[in-house]
Structures are given as structure tokens and as C-alpha cells.
Design a protein around this motif. Structure first.
Motif, PDB file in Angstrom:
ATOM      1  N   GLY A  51       0.784  -1.226   0.000  1.00 50.81           N
ATOM      2  CA  GLY A  51       0.000   0.000   0.000  1.00 50.81           C
ATOM      3  C   GLY A  51       0.811   1.269   0.000  1.00 50.81           C
ATOM      4  N   THR A  52       2.142   1.149  -0.165  1.00 51.59           N
ATOM      5  CA  THR A  52       2.985   2.345  -0.164  1.00 51.59           C
ATOM      6  C   THR A  52       3.873   2.382  -1.408  1.00 51.59           C
ATOM      7  OG1 THR A  52       4.781   1.283   1.070  1.00 51.59           O
ATOM      8  CG2 THR A  52       3.086   2.399   2.368  1.00 51.59           C
ATOM      9  N   VAL A  53       4.114   3.592  -1.887  1.00 55.91           N
ATOM     10  CA  VAL A  53       5.063   3.792  -2.980  1.00 55.91           C
ATOM     11  C   VAL A  53       6.438   3.388  -2.454  1.00 55.91           C
ATOM     12  CG1 VAL A  53       6.202   5.558  -4.393  1.00 55.91           C
ATOM     13  CG2 VAL A  53       3.719   5.592  -4.098  1.00 55.91           C
ATOM     14  N   GLY A  54       7.183   2.682  -3.267  1.00 58.31           N
ATOM     15  CA  GLY A  54       8.511   2.238  -2.874  1.00 58.31           C
ATOM     16  C   GLY A  54       8.553   0.791  -2.408  1.00 58.31           C
ATOM     17  N   CYS A  55       7.391   0.185  -2.232  1.00 60.43           N
ATOM     18  CA  CYS A  55       7.339  -1.234  -1.853  1.00 60.43           C
ATOM     19  C   CYS A  55       7.920  -2.066  -2.997  1.00 60.43           C
ATOM     20  CB  CYS A  55       5.898  -1.652  -1.568  1.00 60.43           C
ATOM     21  SG  CYS A  55       5.719  -3.396  -1.127  1.00 60.43           S
ATOM     22  N   ILE A  56       8.809  -2.992  -2.638  1.00 56.81           N
ATOM     23  CA  ILE A  56       9.402  -3.886  -3.633  1.00 56.81           C
ATOM     24  C   ILE A  56       9.033  -5.312  -3.260  1.00 56.81           C
ATOM     25  CG2 ILE A  56      11.540  -4.752  -4.655  1.00 56.81           C
ATOM     26  CD1 ILE A  56      12.790  -1.995  -4.087  1.00 56.81           C
ATOM     27  N   LYS A  57       8.479  -6.051  -4.234  1.00 52.28           N
ATOM     28  CA  LYS A  57       8.089  -7.444  -4.023  1.00 52.28           C
ATOM     29  C   LYS A  57       8.775  -8.331  -5.048  1.00 52.28           C
ATOM     30  CE  LYS A  57       3.464  -6.886  -2.179  1.00 52.28           C
ATOM     31  NZ  LYS A  57       2.045  -7.142  -2.388  1.00 52.28           N
ATOM     32  N   LEU A  58       9.061  -9.543  -4.602  1.00 53.57           N
ATOM     33  CA  LEU A  58       9.562 -10.567  -5.501  1.00 53.57           C
ATOM     34  C   LEU A  58       8.411 -11.525  -5.773  1.00 53.57           C
ATOM     35  CD1 LEU A  58      11.916 -11.899  -7.033  1.00 53.57           C
ATOM     36  CD2 LEU A  58      12.376 -13.218  -4.948  1.00 53.57           C
ATOM     37  N   TRP A  59       8.030 -11.624  -7.050  1.00 50.48           N
ATOM     38  CA  TRP A  59       6.923 -12.478  -7.471  1.00 50.48           C
ATOM     39  C   TRP A  59       7.459 -13.708  -8.182  1.00 50.48           C
ATOM     40  CZ3 TRP A  59       1.831 -11.867  -6.426  1.00 50.48           C
ATOM     41  CH2 TRP A  59       1.420 -10.625  -5.918  1.00 50.48           C
ATOM     42  N   HIS A  60       6.848 -14.854  -7.888  1.00 52.69           N
ATOM     43  CA  HIS A  60       7.103 -16.097  -8.611  1.00 52.69           C
ATOM     44  C   HIS A  60       5.796 -16.438  -9.320  1.00 52.69           C
ATOM     45  CE1 HIS A  60      10.853 -16.786  -6.373  1.00 52.69           C
ATOM     46  NE2 HIS A  60      10.200 -16.241  -5.366  1.00 52.69           N
ATOM     47  N   TYR A  61       5.863 -16.609 -10.618  1.00 48.15           N
ATOM     48  CA  TYR A  61       4.642 -16.853 -11.384  1.00 48.15           C
ATOM     49  C   TYR A  61       4.941 -17.796 -12.540  1.00 48.15           C
ATOM     50  CZ  TYR A  61       6.429 -13.277 -14.597  1.00 48.15           C
ATOM     51  OH  TYR A  61       7.210 -12.552 -15.475  1.00 48.15           O
ATOM     52  N   ILE A  62       3.875 -18.280 -13.154  1.00 43.79           N
ATOM     53  CA  ILE A  62       4.022 -19.232 -14.252  1.00 43.79           C
ATOM     54  C   ILE A  62       3.245 -18.742 -15.469  1.00 43.79           C
ATOM     55  CG2 ILE A  62       3.540 -21.597 -15.023  1.00 43.79           C
ATOM     56  CD1 ILE A  62       3.683 -22.391 -12.015  1.00 43.79           C
ATOM     57  N   ILE A  63       3.946 -18.599 -16.566  1.00 51.31           N
ATOM     58  CA  ILE A  63       3.311 -18.395 -17.874  1.00 51.31           C
ATOM     59  C   ILE A  63       3.988 -19.414 -18.779  1.00 51.31           C
ATOM     60  CG2 ILE A  63       2.848 -16.865 -19.811  1.00 51.31           C
ATOM     61  CD1 ILE A  63       2.966 -14.504 -18.025  1.00 51.31           C
ATOM     62  N   GLY A  64       3.468 -20.641 -18.741  1.00 50.96           N
ATOM     63  CA  GLY A  64       4.102 -21.731 -19.473  1.00 50.96           C
ATOM     64  C   GLY A  64       5.280 -22.324 -18.712  1.00 50.96           C
ATOM     65  N   ILE A  65       6.173 -21.465 -18.214  1.00 50.98           N
ATOM     66  CA  ILE A  65       7.329 -21.872 -17.421  1.00 50.98           C
ATOM     67  C   ILE A  65       7.391 -21.016 -16.163  1.00 50.98           C
ATOM     68  CG2 ILE A  65       8.675 -22.705 -19.415  1.00 50.98           C
ATOM     69  CD1 ILE A  65      10.231 -20.011 -19.252  1.00 50.98           C
ATOM     70  N   PRO A  66       8.044 -21.499 -15.116  1.00 49.44           N
ATOM     71  CA  PRO A  66       8.192 -20.683 -13.904  1.00 49.44           C
ATOM     72  C   PRO A  66       9.088 -19.470 -14.172  1.00 49.44           C
ATOM     73  CG  PRO A  66       8.619 -23.004 -13.434  1.00 49.44           C
ATOM     74  CD  PRO A  66       8.546 -22.860 -14.927  1.00 49.44           C
ATOM     75  N   LEU A  67       8.647 -18.317 -13.697  1.00 45.55           N
ATOM     76  CA  LEU A  67       9.365 -17.057 -13.888  1.00 45.55           C
ATOM     77  C   LEU A  67       9.398 -16.284 -12.576  1.00 45.55           C
ATOM     78  CD1 LEU A  67       7.499 -16.043 -17.163  1.00 45.55           C
ATOM     79  CD2 LEU A  67       9.839 -16.908 -17.038  1.00 45.55           C
ATOM     80  N   THR A  68      10.320 -15.337 -12.477  1.00 46.07           N
ATOM     81  CA  THR A  68      10.356 -14.441 -11.323  1.00 46.07           C
ATOM     82  C   THR A  68      10.508 -13.007 -11.819  1.00 46.07           C
ATOM     83  OG1 THR A  68      12.754 -14.584 -11.057  1.00 46.07           O
ATOM     84  CG2 THR A  68      11.425 -16.142  -9.783  1.00 46.07           C
ATOM     85  N   VAL A  69      10.023 -12.086 -10.987  1.00 44.63           N
ATOM     86  CA  VAL A  69      10.194 -10.666 -11.271  1.00 44.63           C
ATOM     87  C   VAL A  69      10.203  -9.902  -9.952  1.00 44.63           C
ATOM     88  CG1 VAL A  69       7.718 -10.159 -11.598  1.00 44.63           C
ATOM     89  CG2 VAL A  69       9.429  -8.698 -12.696  1.00 44.63           C
TER      90      VAL A  69
END
Length: 147
Positions: A51-69
Motif C-alpha cells: 500500500g505504499t510507494v517504494g514497496c518492492i516485491k519478488l513475485w514467482h509466477y508461471i506463464i508456461g514456465i516458472p518465472l520471477t520478477v
């Protein structure tokens, strides 16, 4: 080839109140992991807080293959119900020099705008993110209608 920022838009109807939908993405977006586990397999806050500007998250997701961002919450505009996210690191930056996703919520509508700059002329548009965004919005809408 001159580098240029391109845009792709994904929008879908929503039934829950716009404020409730917007606040989910502002404060509880990490819950996407339990709402849409087929696509989102993990989310962790690296810096800041939801809920705040500047928050940084590491996401793990799948679009055909596992990816991170690793994603920075760059901008939050409550009056316009708009949140802008920027990819800082991760697999998506192999195809795009820059990648931003903006969520805008209004009564009855959720719209994602993806702004990207291709790494090479062969980089495809990020069209795989359109069904991901629409399905996420549909599932979140359904979840919020019963919770």
C-alpha cells in the motif's frame, strides 16, 4: 531501429465495488497466490510495505514456465484508483528493456496497461500477460464478492 515504448491494454468487467477491488491490489495483492495458485506461486516483500510507494516485491509466477520478477510500486493515485508497478529485475527483462504495468479501476471495469520497450526487434509483445491479467481480475472479483 530506434527504441520505443509500446503499449498493450487488457481490461475486464468487474462486479464488486471499485474501491474494494482497488484496495485489494493496493494492500493485499500478495493474496493472489492463494486466489490464483495456478499462475502465482509466491510473493514476498523485499522492501517497504503493501500500500505504499517504494514497496518492492519478488513475485514467482508461471506463464508456461516458472518465472520471477522483482517489482517496485512506483505510483499510487487513490483519487484515480491507479497503481503503477515497474519491473526492476527478473525474467521479463530478458525480453524487455523496461516493463511497467498500471492498474486503473473504475466502477465496473479493471484495466491493466502494459508499457514495454523491446530488447530486440525479435522480442514479442507481452501478449501472454493479457489472459493472466484478465483471469487474475476475474478471480479476484469473484473472491471479493464472497468475502
Amino acid at each position: 531501429m530506434a527504441n520505443q515504448v509500446e503499449t498493450l491494454v487488457a481490461s475486464t468487467a468487474i462486479k464488486c465495488p471499485a474501491d474494494k477491488f482497488y484496495n485489494f491490489f493496493k494492500f493485499n495483492m500478495s493474496d493472489s497466490v492463494k486466489i490464483f495458485p495456478a499462475a502465482f506461486t509466491g510473493a514476498e516483500i523485499i522492501e517497504g510495505e503493501d500500500g505504499t510507494v517504494g514497496c518492492i516485491k519478488l513475485w514467482h509466477y508461471i506463464i508456461g514456465i516458472p518465472l520471477t520478477v522483482k517489482v517496485l510500486t512506483e505510483e499510487i493515485e487513490d483519487a484515480a484508483k491507479t497503481i503503477k508497478f515497474v519491473a526492476l529485475e527478473g525474467d521479463i527483462l530478458l525480453l524487455y528493456k523496461s516493463f511497467k504495468a498500471t492498474l486503473t479501476v473504475s466502477d465496473g471495469l479493471a484495466k491493466w496497461t502494459f508499457e514495454y520497450e523491446k530488447t530486440t526487434i525479435l522480442s514479442p509483445p507481452p501478449e501472454l500477460y493479457v489472459p493472466l491479467a484478465i483471469t487474475l481480475c476475474t478471480l479476484v472479483d469473484a473472491y471479493l464478492l464472497i468475502n
